[in-house]
Design a protein around this motif. Structure first.
Motif, PDB file in Angstrom:
ATOM      1  N   LEU A  51       0.827  -1.202   0.000  1.00 47.37           N
ATOM      2  CA  LEU A  51       0.000   0.000   0.000  1.00 47.37           C
ATOM      3  C   LEU A  51       0.867   1.260   0.000  1.00 47.37           C
ATOM      4  O   LEU A  51       0.612   2.205  -0.762  1.00 47.37           O
ATOM      5  CB  LEU A  51      -0.911   0.029   1.221  1.00 47.37           C
ATOM      6  N   LEU A  52       1.886   1.275   0.848  1.00 41.24           N
ATOM      7  CA  LEU A  52       2.729   2.463   0.945  1.00 41.24           C
ATOM      8  C   LEU A  52       3.559   2.669  -0.317  1.00 41.24           C
ATOM      9  O   LEU A  52       3.829   3.816  -0.703  1.00 41.24           O
ATOM     10  CB  LEU A  52       3.638   2.354   2.171  1.00 41.24           C
ATOM     11  N   THR A  53       3.933   1.594  -0.977  1.00 39.59           N
ATOM     12  CA  THR A  53       4.627   1.714  -2.260  1.00 39.59           C
ATOM     13  C   THR A  53       3.713   2.352  -3.297  1.00 39.59           C
ATOM     14  O   THR A  53       4.118   3.260  -4.036  1.00 39.59           O
ATOM     15  CB  THR A  53       5.112   0.333  -2.736  1.00 39.59           C
ATOM     16  N   LEU A  54       2.476   1.888  -3.342  1.00 43.89           N
ATOM     17  CA  LEU A  54       1.497   2.513  -4.236  1.00 43.89           C
ATOM     18  C   LEU A  54       1.288   3.979  -3.862  1.00 43.89           C
ATOM     19  O   LEU A  54       1.153   4.846  -4.728  1.00 43.89           O
ATOM     20  CB  LEU A  54       0.168   1.765  -4.166  1.00 43.89           C
ATOM     21  N   GLY A  55       1.256   4.250  -2.565  1.00 46.40           N
ATOM     22  CA  GLY A  55       1.063   5.627  -2.107  1.00 46.40           C
ATOM     23  C   GLY A  55       2.167   6.549  -2.604  1.00 46.40           C
ATOM     24  O   GLY A  55       1.890   7.678  -3.041  1.00 46.40           O
ATOM     25  N   ARG A  56       3.401   6.089  -2.562  1.00 45.98           N
ATOM     26  CA  ARG A  56       4.521   6.917  -3.047  1.00 45.98           C
ATOM     27  C   ARG A  56       4.394   7.189  -4.539  1.00 45.98           C
ATOM     28  O   ARG A  56       4.607   8.319  -5.001  1.00 45.98           O
ATOM     29  CB  ARG A  56       5.840   6.213  -2.750  1.00 45.98           C
ATOM     30  N   GLN A  57       4.074   6.167  -5.297  1.00 46.27           N
ATOM     31  CA  GLN A  57       3.935   6.328  -6.747  1.00 46.27           C
ATOM     32  C   GLN A  57       2.810   7.299  -7.093  1.00 46.27           C
ATOM     33  O   GLN A  57       2.965   8.172  -7.954  1.00 46.27           O
ATOM     34  CB  GLN A  57       3.679   4.964  -7.387  1.00 46.27           C
ATOM     35  N   ARG A  58       1.705   7.153  -6.412  1.00 42.69           N
ATOM     36  CA  ARG A  58       0.556   8.003  -6.711  1.00 42.69           C
ATOM     37  C   ARG A  58       0.760   9.432  -6.230  1.00 42.69           C
ATOM     38  O   ARG A  58       0.245  10.370  -6.837  1.00 42.69           O
ATOM     39  CB  ARG A  58      -0.702   7.379  -6.091  1.00 42.69           C
ATOM     40  N   PHE A  59       1.505   9.586  -5.139  1.00 37.94           N
ATOM     41  CA  PHE A  59       1.786  10.935  -4.650  1.00 37.94           C
ATOM     42  C   PHE A  59       2.557  11.730  -5.701  1.00 37.94           C
ATOM     43  O   PHE A  59       2.314  12.931  -5.883  1.00 37.94           O
ATOM     44  CB  PHE A  59       2.583  10.875  -3.347  1.00 37.94           C
ATOM     45  N   GLU A  60       3.478  11.097  -6.389  1.00 37.56           N
ATOM     46  CA  GLU A  60       4.224  11.780  -7.445  1.00 37.56           C
ATOM     47  C   GLU A  60       3.277  12.275  -8.535  1.00 37.56           C
ATOM     48  O   GLU A  60       3.435  13.390  -9.045  1.00 37.56           O
ATOM     49  CB  GLU A  60       5.275  10.834  -8.036  1.00 37.56           C
ATOM     50  N   GLN A  61       2.311  11.445  -8.899  1.00 33.25           N
ATOM     51  CA  GLN A  61       1.337  11.873  -9.908  1.00 33.25           C
ATOM     52  C   GLN A  61       0.483  13.017  -9.372  1.00 33.25           C
ATOM     53  O   GLN A  61       0.212  13.999 -10.073  1.00 33.25           O
ATOM     54  CB  GLN A  61       0.450  10.705 -10.323  1.00 33.25           C
ATOM     55  N   PHE A  62       0.042  12.883  -8.129  1.00 31.36           N
ATOM     56  CA  PHE A  62      -0.756  13.923  -7.476  1.00 31.36           C
ATOM     57  C   PHE A  62      -0.021  15.259  -7.509  1.00 31.36           C
ATOM     58  O   PHE A  62      -0.581  16.294  -7.882  1.00 31.36           O
ATOM     59  CB  PHE A  62      -1.045  13.491  -6.041  1.00 31.36           C
ATOM     60  N   ALA A  63       1.251  15.246  -7.134  1.00 32.05           N
ATOM     61  CA  ALA A  63       2.037  16.475  -7.103  1.00 32.05           C
ATOM     62  C   ALA A  63       2.234  17.038  -8.504  1.00 32.05           C
ATOM     63  O   ALA A  63       2.228  18.265  -8.698  1.00 32.05           O
ATOM     64  CB  ALA A  63       3.385  16.213  -6.440  1.00 32.05           C
ATOM     65  N   SER A  64       2.400  16.168  -9.496  1.00 29.10           N
ATOM     66  CA  SER A  64       2.644  16.633 -10.862  1.00 29.10           C
ATOM     67  C   SER A  64       1.420  17.302 -11.474  1.00 29.10           C
ATOM     68  O   SER A  64       1.539  18.051 -12.441  1.00 29.10           O
ATOM     69  CB  SER A  64       3.076  15.457 -11.746  1.00 29.10           C
ATOM     70  N   GLU A  65       0.246  17.052 -10.904  1.00 33.33           N
ATOM     71  CA  GLU A  65      -0.997  17.624 -11.429  1.00 33.33           C
ATOM     72  C   GLU A  65      -1.333  18.976 -10.800  1.00 33.33           C
ATOM     73  O   GLU A  65      -2.372  19.572 -11.117  1.00 33.33           O
ATOM     74  CB  GLU A  65      -2.147  16.653 -11.199  1.00 33.33           C
TER      75      GLU A  65
END
Length: 388
Positions: free
Chosen positions: A154-168
């Motif tokens: 879950l936390l690995t997915l969270g890190r990956q998705r946070f990068e996308q969140f920040a890029s938007e």
């Protein structure tokens, strides 16, 4: 009774159709509040006339994942089945056949939870590398532990998705919404196109929810009592990993390692994040980590009507209208945890220090309220400054 099958591995939930209307969700929520779960016949009730068997099963499974898949609800289903409740037994068997997913979670004692939490707080990074130690999560008198591999994924997915969140991120300014009654006095007409972030049951707000880029939930009782409010939203959800036994994963969920203990403000929210006093503090760490340099607060009243004897975390049952939020039905009929506005003020002071250290700022644009930590301004003036 059939034994529980091995818990499934983490999978992404994608709902192919908007099966769940507001009417159906309301009916199922009422049944769950009354009986403790939504029986099988209710999952198949009120189908559209054109629905075939496949669509009927898909919709019923969707409803079961929303209302019946949390750890505590499953426990109620199993207990009722063992006590001879035919509805519960039928539902349990059907959910097993349909492989309705559940988190690998176990109820533990308070003492065990405290031991695990102490280890986690002492060295979060080391704790997460130790496969033999389950991950703890507590809410008042309830305590659970999770399979560490599950949490790591879950936390690995969270890190990956946070990068996308920040890029938007569309600008350096975010608008963070509190849910106080002052929202009803706030001019929201100019918010379209802004980066707006909401929390908890603001998903019900007719103006803010459609505009919001994301919603955060950090409180177990908020999620457990109305999971339908956080299902298939089409926006980012920011959640503690410990809520994965209540809310299912989806491609826009950012799972975080949320910690209590001594107060801190996290510079790296994808590694650890402080879980204190208010979900707004949770959001402020996320937003600074995502690159925002100015956060405008609205609806952040920092006042509560609650019994004088109540201390922070005391579980209260809201019988009458809710005077603490923008909607009088916000917590009506639900349980909520008493607040400590002094503690909230302290975490906001910590947030202010962290933002200033990064050359960023938090501006309080709330209409009234009792939060005086940050510079005050009006929403109109701050939005005009963006346009200038």
């Amino acid at each position: 009774m059939q034994r529980l099958a091995p818990l499934p591995t983490l999978r992404i939930r994608v709902v192919p159709h908007p099966f769940v209307s507001a009417e159906v969700a309301t009916r199922c929520a009422a049944l769950r509040a009354e009986k403790g779960f939504v029986p099988l016949d209710a999952l198949f009730a009120d189908l559209p006339e054109h629905a075939d068997d496949v669509e009927a099963i898909r919709r019923a499974a969707t409803l079961a994942r929303i209302f019946n898949a949390s750890f505590e609800t499953r426990r109620r289903i199993i207990a009722a089945a063992r006590a001879g409740d035919d509805d519960a037994a039928s539902l349990f068997s059907w959910m097993e056949i349909q492989a309705i997913p559940s988190a690998p979670c176990t109820a533990i004692t308070e003492r065990r939870a405290q031991e695990l939490e102490a280890d986690l707080l002492a060295d979060p990074a080391d704790f997460l590398t130790r496969a033999e130690r389950p991950y703890p999560y507590s809410a008042n008198h309830l305590h659970w532990s999770f399979d560490p591999e599950w949490i790591t994924r879950l936390l690995t997915l969270g890190r990956q998705r946070f990068e996308q969140f920040a890029s938007e991120r569309r600008s350096d300014t975010a608008i963070l919404v509190g849910n106080g009654p002052s929202l009803n006095r706030t001019d929201l007409s100019r918010l379209d196109g802004q980066d707006i972030f909401i929390s908890n049951y603001a998903t019900r707000h007719p103006i803010l929810s459609p505009l919001a880029r994301g919603v955060a939930v950090s409180n177990y009782f908020v999620a457990e009592q109305a999971p339908e409010d956080f299902f298939d939203l089409g926006k980012w959800r920011v959640l503690p990993a410990g809520l994965s036994h209540v809310l299912e994963d989806d491609p826009k969920t950012i799972w975080l390692n949320a910690l209590g203990g001594p107060l801190f403000f996290s510079d790296e929210p994808t590694e650890r994040i402080a879980w204190h006093a208010t979900v707004s503090f949770f959001w402020l760490q996320v937003l600074l980590g995502a690159g925002y340099r100015r956060v405008l607060l609205i609806g952040m009243d920092n006042t509560y009507h609650q019994p004088e004897a109540a201390t922070e975390g005391t579980l209260l049952h809201q019988i009458d209208e809710d005077r603490n939020h923008f909607d009088p039905n916000y917590f009506r009929g639900k349980y909520w945890q008493a607040a400590d506005t002094g503690h909230m003020t302290r975490v906001f002071i910590e947030a202010d220090r962290a933002y200033r250290a990064k050359g960023a700022q938090i501006v309080n644009c709330t209409e009234g309220g009792a939060l005086e930590v940050f510079r005050r301004s009006t929403l109109a003036a701050e939005l005009s400054a963006i346009d200038a």
